[in-house]
Write a protein that holds these residues in place. Sequence first.
Motif, short mmCIF file in Angstrom:
data_model
loop_
_atom_site.label_atom_id
_atom_site.label_comp_id
_atom_site.label_asym_id
_atom_site.label_seq_id
_atom_site.Cartn_x
_atom_site.Cartn_y
_atom_site.Cartn_z
N PRO A 1 2.17 19.97 7.82
CA PRO A 1 2.80 20.27 6.53
C PRO A 1 4.11 19.53 6.28
N ALA A 2 4.92 19.34 7.32
CA ALA A 2 6.21 18.66 7.14
C ALA A 2 6.11 17.16 7.38
N GLY A 3 4.89 16.65 7.62
CA GLY A 3 4.70 15.23 7.85
C GLY A 3 3.74 14.64 6.85
N LEU A 4 2.69 13.98 7.35
CA LEU A 4 1.67 13.40 6.48
C LEU A 4 0.71 14.50 6.04
N ASP A 5 0.55 14.71 4.74
CA ASP A 5 -0.30 15.79 4.27
C ASP A 5 -1.77 15.46 4.49
N GLU A 6 -2.60 16.51 4.55
CA GLU A 6 -4.01 16.35 4.91
C GLU A 6 -4.79 15.53 3.89
N VAL A 7 -4.49 15.68 2.62
CA VAL A 7 -5.22 14.95 1.59
C VAL A 7 -5.01 13.44 1.77
N THR A 8 -3.76 13.04 1.96
CA THR A 8 -3.47 11.62 2.17
C THR A 8 -4.09 11.12 3.47
N ALA A 9 -4.03 11.96 4.52
CA ALA A 9 -4.61 11.56 5.80
C ALA A 9 -6.11 11.34 5.68
N VAL A 10 -6.81 12.21 4.95
CA VAL A 10 -8.25 12.05 4.75
C VAL A 10 -8.53 10.76 3.97
N GLN A 11 -7.76 10.49 2.94
CA GLN A 11 -7.95 9.28 2.15
C GLN A 11 -7.76 8.04 3.01
N ARG A 12 -6.72 8.02 3.82
CA ARG A 12 -6.46 6.87 4.69
C ARG A 12 -7.58 6.70 5.71
N LEU A 13 -8.03 7.82 6.28
CA LEU A 13 -9.06 7.76 7.30
C LEU A 13 -10.39 7.27 6.73
N VAL A 14 -10.79 7.81 5.59
CA VAL A 14 -12.06 7.39 4.98
C VAL A 14 -12.01 5.93 4.58
N ALA A 15 -10.86 5.46 4.10
CA ALA A 15 -10.71 4.04 3.76
C ALA A 15 -10.88 3.17 5.01
N LEU A 16 -10.29 3.60 6.13
CA LEU A 16 -10.45 2.87 7.39
C LEU A 16 -11.90 2.87 7.84
N MET A 17 -12.56 4.03 7.74
CA MET A 17 -13.94 4.15 8.20
C MET A 17 -14.88 3.30 7.36
N SER A 18 -14.66 3.29 6.06
CA SER A 18 -15.51 2.49 5.17
C SER A 18 -15.38 1.01 5.50
N LYS A 19 -14.14 0.55 5.70
CA LYS A 19 -13.91 -0.85 6.06
C LYS A 19 -14.50 -1.16 7.43
N SER A 20 -14.36 -0.21 8.35
CA SER A 20 -14.89 -0.39 9.70
C SER A 20 -16.41 -0.50 9.68
N LYS A 21 -17.05 0.34 8.89
CA LYS A 21 -18.52 0.31 8.80
C LYS A 21 -18.99 -1.02 8.23
N GLN A 22 -18.21 -1.56 7.32
CA GLN A 22 -18.55 -2.85 6.72
C GLN A 22 -18.38 -3.99 7.72
#
Length: 271
Positions: free
Chosen positions: A222-243
């Motif tokens: 809660p006092a750091g990187l919020d979960e919504v942003t973390a999920v967005q960053r992670l899914v972006a990484l995973m999509s690029k990685s899959k490609q």
Amino acid sequence: MKLHYDVQYPQQFEQNSWEQLKQFTDARIALGRTGGSLPTRPLLEFQLAHAQAKDAVLKPLDIELLSQQLKQQTIPFVQVSSCAADKDTYLKRPDLGRELSATSRQMLTAMQSEQTQYDVLIVAGDGLSARAIEDNAVSFIAKMLEACAQQGWSIAPIVIATGSRVALGDEIAQILNAQMLVMLIGERPGLSSPDSMGIYYTWQAQKGCHDAMRNCISNVRPAGLDEVTAVQRLVALMSKSKQLQFSGVNLKDEHEMVIEQGQPQLLHGIF
């Protein structure tokens, strides 16, 4: 013997000129001064934070709590353990935290058929802060499952791991035949962040993977990187990685964060 004059400090509380910066960070800055010492309140707060950090490392993961939370959201899961049978062994033998126990290995092997392949496996491991997983993992997993469903990715049962180091997830992903491993783990607590969760992502993880093959998103709380942003960053990484068919140092985090109006801006002219 050479004598020196005794330095006399003023006894009243002196506020630090960096006080306005405290709104941007939990770091211990602008603590003020009373005479030549810290004021009593910052000193006691430091001692409390130190105790909380020790508790975060030594506290065992509350499996019952996590199980109830996952069941309430009808999220299927299994529990495994490493070869580090207790906290003392875990802290002294990091290598054992990277190895599945024989019982856990047999259970995972029995539940996996050769024909089944998953796109994503999520492992939640206690690591060096069980509190981080208890406070953040289930809500993050729920958001992550929604994001994976939108991508059309198949999800393996969630794995809760005790006595775990980051590399424990590699063997689990190999056994369950999962292309993308998301390892949630309690990070080593700082003196203002006993609840910080780290995310390690690996493409086609298998036993023996080294750290250069992983991508890390840290300080999820809660006092750091919020979960919504973390999920967005992670899914972006995973999509690029899959490609690209790889992960790690060659996979760059290109996710852009949008600063909303009303968020604190950097101060000018303070240095």
